[in-house]
Write a protein that holds these residues in place. Structure first.
Motif, short mmCIF file in Angstrom:
data_model
loop_
_atom_site.label_atom_id
_atom_site.label_comp_id
_atom_site.label_asym_id
_atom_site.label_seq_id
_atom_site.Cartn_x
_atom_site.Cartn_y
_atom_site.Cartn_z
N THR A 104 0.81 -1.21 0.00
CA THR A 104 0.00 0.00 0.00
C THR A 104 0.85 1.26 0.00
N ALA A 105 1.94 1.27 0.76
CA ALA A 105 2.75 2.48 0.86
C ALA A 105 3.31 2.92 -0.49
N ASP A 106 3.55 1.97 -1.41
CA ASP A 106 4.12 2.33 -2.72
C ASP A 106 3.19 1.96 -3.86
N ALA A 107 1.90 1.82 -3.57
CA ALA A 107 0.95 1.35 -4.58
C ALA A 107 0.05 2.45 -5.10
N TYR A 108 0.46 3.72 -4.96
CA TYR A 108 -0.40 4.80 -5.43
C TYR A 108 -0.61 4.70 -6.93
N ASP A 109 -1.85 4.79 -7.32
CA ASP A 109 -2.24 4.83 -8.74
C ASP A 109 -3.46 5.74 -8.82
N GLU A 110 -3.33 6.84 -9.54
CA GLU A 110 -4.40 7.84 -9.57
C GLU A 110 -5.72 7.24 -10.03
N GLU A 111 -5.66 6.33 -11.00
CA GLU A 111 -6.89 5.73 -11.51
C GLU A 111 -7.55 4.84 -10.46
N LEU A 112 -6.73 4.27 -9.55
CA LEU A 112 -7.28 3.35 -8.56
C LEU A 112 -7.75 4.05 -7.30
N VAL A 113 -6.96 4.99 -6.82
CA VAL A 113 -7.26 5.54 -5.50
C VAL A 113 -7.49 7.04 -5.50
N GLY A 114 -7.41 7.69 -6.67
CA GLY A 114 -7.76 9.11 -6.73
C GLY A 114 -6.63 10.03 -6.30
N ASP A 115 -6.99 11.11 -5.69
CA ASP A 115 -6.07 12.18 -5.36
C ASP A 115 -4.90 11.71 -4.49
N ARG A 116 -3.66 12.02 -4.94
CA ARG A 116 -2.47 11.58 -4.21
C ARG A 116 -2.41 12.17 -2.81
N GLU A 117 -2.79 13.44 -2.68
CA GLU A 117 -2.72 14.09 -1.38
C GLU A 117 -3.66 13.42 -0.37
N VAL A 118 -4.89 13.12 -0.83
CA VAL A 118 -5.84 12.45 0.04
C VAL A 118 -5.33 11.06 0.42
N TYR A 119 -4.76 10.38 -0.56
CA TYR A 119 -4.20 9.04 -0.32
C TYR A 119 -3.12 9.10 0.74
N GLY A 120 -2.22 10.06 0.59
CA GLY A 120 -1.15 10.21 1.56
C GLY A 120 -1.65 10.57 2.93
N GLU A 121 -2.67 11.42 2.99
CA GLU A 121 -3.24 11.81 4.28
C GLU A 121 -3.86 10.61 4.98
N ARG A 122 -4.56 9.78 4.22
CA ARG A 122 -5.18 8.60 4.81
C ARG A 122 -4.14 7.61 5.31
N LEU A 123 -3.06 7.43 4.53
CA LEU A 123 -1.98 6.56 4.97
C LEU A 123 -1.38 7.06 6.28
N ALA A 124 -1.08 8.35 6.31
CA ALA A 124 -0.44 8.93 7.49
C ALA A 124 -1.36 8.89 8.71
#
Length: 379
Positions: free
Chosen positions: A210-230
């Motif tokens: 999950t930490a390195d699986a960011y994909d805009e098409e899959l999970v949307g906005d990178r900033e939101v993704y990072g915030e949720r991870l953190a």
């Protein structure tokens, strides 16, 4: 006879348990306890129940017959042990606990107190499971020796993918990821169909990308993704695979994933004379030397069995897990499903997968029990 029930935890699961009990004859939600007294009050008022901020006060004051444990996994042990010592039967949310050590302590406490331990697993009460068990009991599979359980999603990580709460992906709260969250459903189901033989040894691996699986098409906005991870402190697996050798010689395999680029697959059971796929349900056999794949009319079977078991001839709905629990406590269940025993055996397999990953090899049941450590939060 009325079973007075106390709900510990007024969140989503507590609300669901309370709502289910309202539909079961002989069950009454008598009390609700939660440190969030506003949530506890709201749920209690909805069911005409007493409200408590501390579950211990509820156990001491409310004269309960049973308790539903609807809090985070690492809180299951202290609540269950306290309820058992207070003479209350316990129905616990899945999984039984976050570690085998804690699950075993819960089962031991209930046995010592002479109270019933039930564990939530809706898969044990589906028409498909009932059909599988009926065929097995009738000898249609011969000797069952292999089962494969799969519960896999391509995008379904709690909180990270936009649903659920951060506690789902925190080891401190949950004990693990999909192996323990959703794997518990199919493990309990398949252990039930295999006869719940003791576990001999377990192997497996878990994966976290999950930490390195960011994909805009899959999970949307990178900033939101990072915030949720953190915010969540995500520290559990995304996927896990494993297998358990049982003492009767049978083998059970599991694939459980919140995030894995493979299709979901039906669970299956194979025996010496036949096999079956659970959902959609199919029975595999031979007839007159032809290989046969048989579809069964599950709905008609359930309707007919409901009519045969109904006093009026009109009550034809299948038994829910909550109705089964109340029937068990009242002594009315003809063949109670041992949900507590199945959950304890499942916990041995699930933690075995985690510990086998750490050890880099298969572990015996004794090794798993020895290596398992309590993660229960003291209350």
């Amino acid at each position: 006879m009325t079973i007075d029930i106390g709900i510990v935890g007024a969140g989503n699961r507590g609300q669901q348990h309370a709502g289910e009990y309202e539909t079961v004859e002989g069950a009454t939600v008598a009390a609700v306890a939660d440190i969030d007294e506003e949530a506890a009050t709201e749920l209690a008022e909805a069911h005409g129940a007493s409200v408590y901020g501390d579950f211990r006060d509820m156990l001491e004051d409310a004269a309960l017959d049973a308790v539903s444990v609807c809090v985070h996994n690492n809180l299951h042990r202290p609540v269950t042990v306290a309820a058992a010592e207070a003479g209350c039967h316990v129905f616990c949310e899945k999984p039984l606990a976050a570690t085998y050590t804690d699950a075993k302590a819960m089962a031991d406490a209930c046995e010592a107190a002479g109270v019933e331990l039930g564990v939530q697993n809706v898969e044990l009460f589906t028409p498909e499971t009932r059909a599988a068990r009926t065929l097995i009991d009738d000898g249609k599979l011969g000797d069952p020796y292999y089962a494969r359980g799969v519960f896999s999603r391509r995008r379904g990580r709690p909180y990270i993918d936009g649903y659920g709460t951060p506690s789902f992906v925190s080891k401190d709260a949950s004990g693990g990821g999909p192996v323990i969250d959703i794997g518990t459903y199919v493990l309990g189901q398949l252990l039930y169909l295999l006869g719940n033989a003791p576990v001999e040894r377990v192997g497996g691996s878990t994966f976290e990308h999950t930490a390195d699986a960011y994909d805009e098409e899959l999970v949307g906005d990178r900033e939101v993704y990072g915030e949720r991870l953190a915010e969540s402190g995500y520290d559990v697996e995304d996927a896990g695979v494993g297998f358990a050798h049982l003492e009767d010689g049978s083998l059970l395999s599991l694939r459980a994933a919140w995030h894995m680029f493979l299709p979901d697959e039906p669970s299956v059971v194979a025996g010496s004379q036949g096999g079956l796929q659970i959902d959609p349900f199919e029975f595999y056999t031979t007839t007159a030397d032809y290989e046969a794949t048989v579809s069964l009319d599950l709905d008609e079977f359930e309707r007919r069995q409901g009519l045969l078991g109904s006093e009026t001839g009109y009550d034809v709905e299948g038994e829910s897990q909550f109705a089964h629990w109340i029937d068990t406590l009242e002594g009315d269940a003809e063949a109670p499903i041992p949900t507590g025993e199945l959950a304890l055996n499942s916990m041995l397999v699930m933690e075995g997968i985690y510990l086998a990953q750490e050890a880099g090899r298969e572990l015996t049941a004794e090794e798993i029990a020895d290596r398992s450590e309590s993660s229960a939060v003291e209350l």
